[in-house]
Design a protein around this motif. Structure first.
Motif, PDB file in Angstrom:
ATOM      1  N   ARG A  35      50.738  25.109  36.880  1.00  0.00           N
ATOM      2  CA  ARG A  35      50.889  26.635  37.647  1.00  0.00           C
ATOM      3  C   ARG A  35      50.201  27.634  36.419  1.00  0.00           C
ATOM      4  NH1 ARG A  35      51.022  29.014  42.011  1.00  0.00           N
ATOM      5  NH2 ARG A  35      49.741  30.374  41.035  1.00  0.00           N
ATOM      6  N   LEU A  36      50.931  27.324  35.267  1.00  0.00           N
ATOM      7  CA  LEU A  36      50.042  28.134  34.219  1.00  0.00           C
ATOM      8  C   LEU A  36      48.594  28.313  34.136  1.00  0.00           C
ATOM      9  CD1 LEU A  36      50.674  29.725  31.451  1.00  0.00           C
ATOM     10  CD2 LEU A  36      50.566  27.556  30.220  1.00  0.00           C
ATOM     11  N   ASN A  37      48.146  27.070  34.189  1.00  0.00           N
ATOM     12  CA  ASN A  37      46.696  26.917  34.323  1.00  0.00           C
ATOM     13  C   ASN A  37      45.838  27.762  35.527  1.00  0.00           C
ATOM     14  OD1 ASN A  37      46.774  25.286  32.026  1.00  0.00           O
ATOM     15  ND2 ASN A  37      46.240  23.321  32.971  1.00  0.00           N
ATOM     16  N   LEU A  38      46.592  27.455  36.551  1.00  0.00           N
ATOM     17  CA  LEU A  38      46.254  28.397  37.669  1.00  0.00           C
ATOM     18  C   LEU A  38      46.263  29.618  37.669  1.00  0.00           C
ATOM     19  CD1 LEU A  38      45.114  28.318  40.576  1.00  0.00           C
ATOM     20  CD2 LEU A  38      47.613  28.083  41.502  1.00  0.00           C
ATOM     21  N   ASP A  39      47.387  30.246  37.021  1.00  0.00           N
ATOM     22  CA  ASP A  39      47.339  31.569  36.682  1.00  0.00           C
ATOM     23  C   ASP A  39      46.627  32.200  35.781  1.00  0.00           C
ATOM     24  OD1 ASP A  39      49.454  31.803  38.673  1.00  0.00           O
ATOM     25  OD2 ASP A  39      51.066  31.834  37.023  1.00  0.00           O
ATOM     26  N   LEU A  40      46.221  31.472  34.672  1.00  0.00           N
ATOM     27  CA  LEU A  40      45.347  31.804  33.585  1.00  0.00           C
ATOM     28  C   LEU A  40      43.894  31.908  34.236  1.00  0.00           C
ATOM     29  CD1 LEU A  40      46.438  29.808  30.560  1.00  0.00           C
ATOM     30  CD2 LEU A  40      46.376  32.374  30.474  1.00  0.00           C
ATOM     31  N   SER A  41      43.519  30.699  35.066  1.00  0.00           N
ATOM     32  CA  SER A  41      42.176  30.810  35.939  1.00  0.00           C
ATOM     33  C   SER A  41      42.005  31.904  36.572  1.00  0.00           C
ATOM     34  CB  SER A  41      42.276  29.731  36.577  1.00  0.00           C
ATOM     35  OG  SER A  41      40.862  29.418  37.036  1.00  0.00           O
ATOM     36  N   ASP A  42      43.167  32.364  37.320  1.00  0.00           N
ATOM     37  CA  ASP A  42      42.973  33.597  38.154  1.00  0.00           C
ATOM     38  C   ASP A  42      43.012  34.906  37.256  1.00  0.00           C
ATOM     39  OD1 ASP A  42      43.363  32.080  40.256  1.00  0.00           O
ATOM     40  OD2 ASP A  42      45.543  32.763  40.674  1.00  0.00           O
ATOM     41  N   LEU A  43      43.634  34.913  36.249  1.00  0.00           N
ATOM     42  CA  LEU A  43      43.419  36.096  35.322  1.00  0.00           C
ATOM     43  C   LEU A  43      41.845  36.116  34.814  1.00  0.00           C
ATOM     44  CD1 LEU A  43      44.424  38.359  33.471  1.00  0.00           C
ATOM     45  CD2 LEU A  43      45.243  36.905  32.020  1.00  0.00           C
ATOM     46  N   ILE A  44      41.591  35.069  34.139  1.00  0.00           N
ATOM     47  CA  ILE A  44      40.123  35.017  33.667  1.00  0.00           C
ATOM     48  C   ILE A  44      39.089  35.415  34.624  1.00  0.00           C
ATOM     49  CG2 ILE A  44      38.389  33.645  32.526  1.00  0.00           C
ATOM     50  CD1 ILE A  44      41.000  32.129  31.108  1.00  0.00           C
ATOM     51  N   LEU A  45      39.081  34.996  36.061  1.00  0.00           N
ATOM     52  CA  LEU A  45      38.086  35.091  37.093  1.00  0.00           C
ATOM     53  C   LEU A  45      38.184  36.585  37.469  1.00  0.00           C
ATOM     54  CD1 LEU A  45      38.756  31.962  39.147  1.00  0.00           C
ATOM     55  CD2 LEU A  45      36.637  32.549  37.991  1.00  0.00           C
ATOM     56  N   LYS A  46      39.663  37.152  37.490  1.00  0.00           N
ATOM     57  CA  LYS A  46      39.753  38.576  37.610  1.00  0.00           C
ATOM     58  C   LYS A  46      38.897  39.507  36.621  1.00  0.00           C
ATOM     59  CE  LYS A  46      43.309  42.161  37.772  1.00  0.00           C
ATOM     60  NZ  LYS A  46      43.863  42.813  36.912  1.00  0.00           N
ATOM     61  N   LEU A  47      38.931  39.040  35.288  1.00  0.00           N
ATOM     62  CA  LEU A  47      38.657  39.747  34.287  1.00  0.00           C
ATOM     63  C   LEU A  47      36.974  39.778  34.367  1.00  0.00           C
ATOM     64  CD1 LEU A  47      40.854  38.890  31.272  1.00  0.00           C
ATOM     65  CD2 LEU A  47      40.501  40.977  32.291  1.00  0.00           C
ATOM     66  N   GLU A  48      36.603  38.454  34.749  1.00  0.00           N
ATOM     67  CA  GLU A  48      35.058  38.387  35.163  1.00  0.00           C
ATOM     68  C   GLU A  48      34.625  39.278  36.056  1.00  0.00           C
ATOM     69  OE1 GLU A  48      32.012  34.742  36.187  1.00  0.00           O
ATOM     70  OE2 GLU A  48      33.864  34.667  37.093  1.00  0.00           O
ATOM     71  N   ALA A  49      35.180  39.419  37.058  1.00  0.00           N
ATOM     72  CA  ALA A  49      34.826  40.189  38.117  1.00  0.00           C
ATOM     73  C   ALA A  49      34.529  41.782  37.899  1.00  0.00           C
ATOM     74  CB  ALA A  49      35.847  40.065  39.441  1.00  0.00           C
ATOM     75  N   GLU A  50      35.738  42.068  36.827  1.00  0.00           N
ATOM     76  CA  GLU A  50      35.612  43.452  36.473  1.00  0.00           C
ATOM     77  C   GLU A  50      34.737  43.655  35.195  1.00  0.00           C
ATOM     78  OE1 GLU A  50      39.831  43.887  35.169  1.00  0.00           O
ATOM     79  OE2 GLU A  50      40.599  43.905  37.292  1.00  0.00           O
ATOM     80  N   MET A  51      34.447  42.591  34.515  1.00  0.00           N
ATOM     81  CA  MET A  51      33.661  42.976  33.284  1.00  0.00           C
ATOM     82  C   MET A  51      32.273  42.416  32.954  1.00  0.00           C
ATOM     83  SD  MET A  51      35.924  44.837  31.551  1.00  0.00           S
ATOM     84  CE  MET A  51      35.449  44.883  30.113  1.00  0.00           C
ATOM     85  N   ARG A  52      32.206  41.323  33.877  1.00  0.00           N
ATOM     86  CA  ARG A  52      30.932  40.488  33.595  1.00  0.00           C
ATOM     87  C   ARG A  52      29.428  41.212  33.282  1.00  0.00           C
ATOM     88  NH1 ARG A  52      29.254  34.718  35.731  1.00  0.00           N
ATOM     89  NH2 ARG A  52      27.405  34.292  34.543  1.00  0.00           N
ATOM     90  N   ALA A  53      29.053  42.321  33.861  1.00  0.00           N
ATOM     91  CA  ALA A  53      27.977  43.136  33.824  1.00  0.00           C
ATOM     92  C   ALA A  53      28.184  43.443  32.275  1.00  0.00           C
ATOM     93  CB  ALA A  53      28.047  44.011  34.719  1.00  0.00           C
ATOM     94  N   SER A  54      29.342  44.044  31.621  1.00  0.00           N
ATOM     95  CA  SER A  54      29.010  44.615  30.565  1.00  0.00           C
ATOM     96  C   SER A  54      29.547  43.914  29.183  1.00  0.00           C
ATOM     97  CB  SER A  54      30.166  45.847  30.728  1.00  0.00           C
ATOM     98  OG  SER A  54      31.425  45.289  30.552  1.00  0.00           O
ATOM     99  N   THR A  55      29.345  42.574  29.329  1.00  0.00           N
ATOM    100  CA  THR A  55      29.905  41.487  28.403  1.00  0.00           C
ATOM    101  C   THR A  55      28.609  41.529  27.487  1.00  0.00           C
ATOM    102  OG1 THR A  55      29.485  39.507  29.725  1.00  0.00           O
ATOM    103  CG2 THR A  55      31.784  40.393  29.462  1.00  0.00           C
ATOM    104  N   LYS A  56      28.781  41.223  26.168  1.00  0.00           N
ATOM    105  CA  LYS A  56      27.629  41.068  25.239  1.00  0.00           C
ATOM    106  C   LYS A  56      27.287  39.484  25.132  1.00  0.00           C
ATOM    107  CE  LYS A  56      28.798  44.781  22.041  1.00  0.00           C
ATOM    108  NZ  LYS A  56      29.543  44.970  20.785  1.00  0.00           N
ATOM    109  N   GLY A  57      25.987  39.163  24.925  1.00  0.00           N
ATOM    110  CA  GLY A  57      25.414  37.755  24.859  1.00  0.00           C
ATOM    111  C   GLY A  57      26.554  36.907  24.036  1.00  0.00           C
ATOM    112  N   THR A  58      26.637  35.902  24.262  1.00  0.00           N
ATOM    113  CA  THR A  58      27.188  34.749  23.624  1.00  0.00           C
ATOM    114  C   THR A  58      26.606  33.367  23.696  1.00  0.00           C
ATOM    115  OG1 THR A  58      28.367  34.005  25.607  1.00  0.00           O
ATOM    116  CG2 THR A  58      29.437  35.763  24.489  1.00  0.00           C
ATOM    117  N   ALA A  59      26.829  32.240  23.097  1.00  0.00           N
ATOM    118  CA  ALA A  59      26.346  30.867  23.303  1.00  0.00           C
ATOM    119  C   ALA A  59      26.263  30.611  24.798  1.00  0.00           C
ATOM    120  CB  ALA A  59      27.126  29.867  22.424  1.00  0.00           C
ATOM    121  N   ALA A  60      26.947  31.236  25.796  1.00  0.00           N
ATOM    122  CA  ALA A  60      26.977  30.702  27.117  1.00  0.00           C
ATOM    123  C   ALA A  60      25.674  31.092  27.734  1.00  0.00           C
ATOM    124  CB  ALA A  60      28.138  31.529  27.878  1.00  0.00           C
TER     125      ALA A  60
END
Length: 171
Positions: free
Chosen positions: A30-55
């Motif tokens: 449950r913790l992993n699912l909730d964290l995954s949902d949070l990170i995906l939500k942040l991605e949807a909100e922020m992906r276009a404005s993130t700086k370059g990384t090793a990714a």
């Protein structure tokens, strides 16, 4: 809340220690699912404005992610991340033959981010060896259904001289 079920093993690989822990059970799922949902939500909100990384094509949250004050990330930090660090460091001090330092949360200066990788995305080889990074960790919330070595974590010897072949300088 009781401690999340886990199994741990401390080993030494090349000149570095490696701690592998496996968490299982309904609470951690449950913790992993909730964290995954949070990170995906942040991605949807922020992906276009993130700086370059090793990714290479993936998404990284800000490096302050593990220090968020919300209940979900606080639970992850206090029940998984900090106990994992304490377990690793106890093994490290034991190998050094010195008494361990009590690592309380106030003595830890942590950075950590969530990463999203999809088919064809990957992290370029990199290291976290700087004057202020002493320990690196990876925690998988979800793993893809794929054939090995896809999705695998590749660790390379951080001792650069051990992987160099040939002469240096003017011979």
């Amino acid at each position: 809340m009781s401690e999340l079920p886990n199994k741990g093993q401390f080993t030494v690989t090349f000149p570095m220690g490696l701690l592998l822990r496996h968490y299982e059970g309904e609470q951690v799922a449950r913790l992993n699912l909730d964290l995954s949902d949070l990170i995906l939500k942040l991605e949807a909100e922020m992906r276009a404005s993130t700086k370059g990384t090793a990714a290479q094509g993936g998404y990284h949250t800000k490096p302050t992610f593990v220090n968020r004050k919300d209940a979900l990330v606080t639970r992850f930090r206090e029940e998984i991340l900090i106990p994992g660090i304490q377990h690793y460091m106890a093994g490290y001090y034991n190998l050094q033959g010195v008494p361990p330092v009590e690592l309380t949360p106030d003595k830890l200066d942590m950075q950590g981010w969530g990463t999203v990788m999809r088919a064809g995305e990957w992290n370029a080889p990199h290291n976290h060896i700087t004057s202020h990074f002493r320990l690196s960790a990876v925690y998988y919330l979800r793993m893809p259904e794929c054939v090995s070595p896809e999705g695998a974590l590749q660790l390379e010897n951080p001792n650069q001289i051990s992987v160099q072949h040939g002469a240096y300088g003017d011979a």
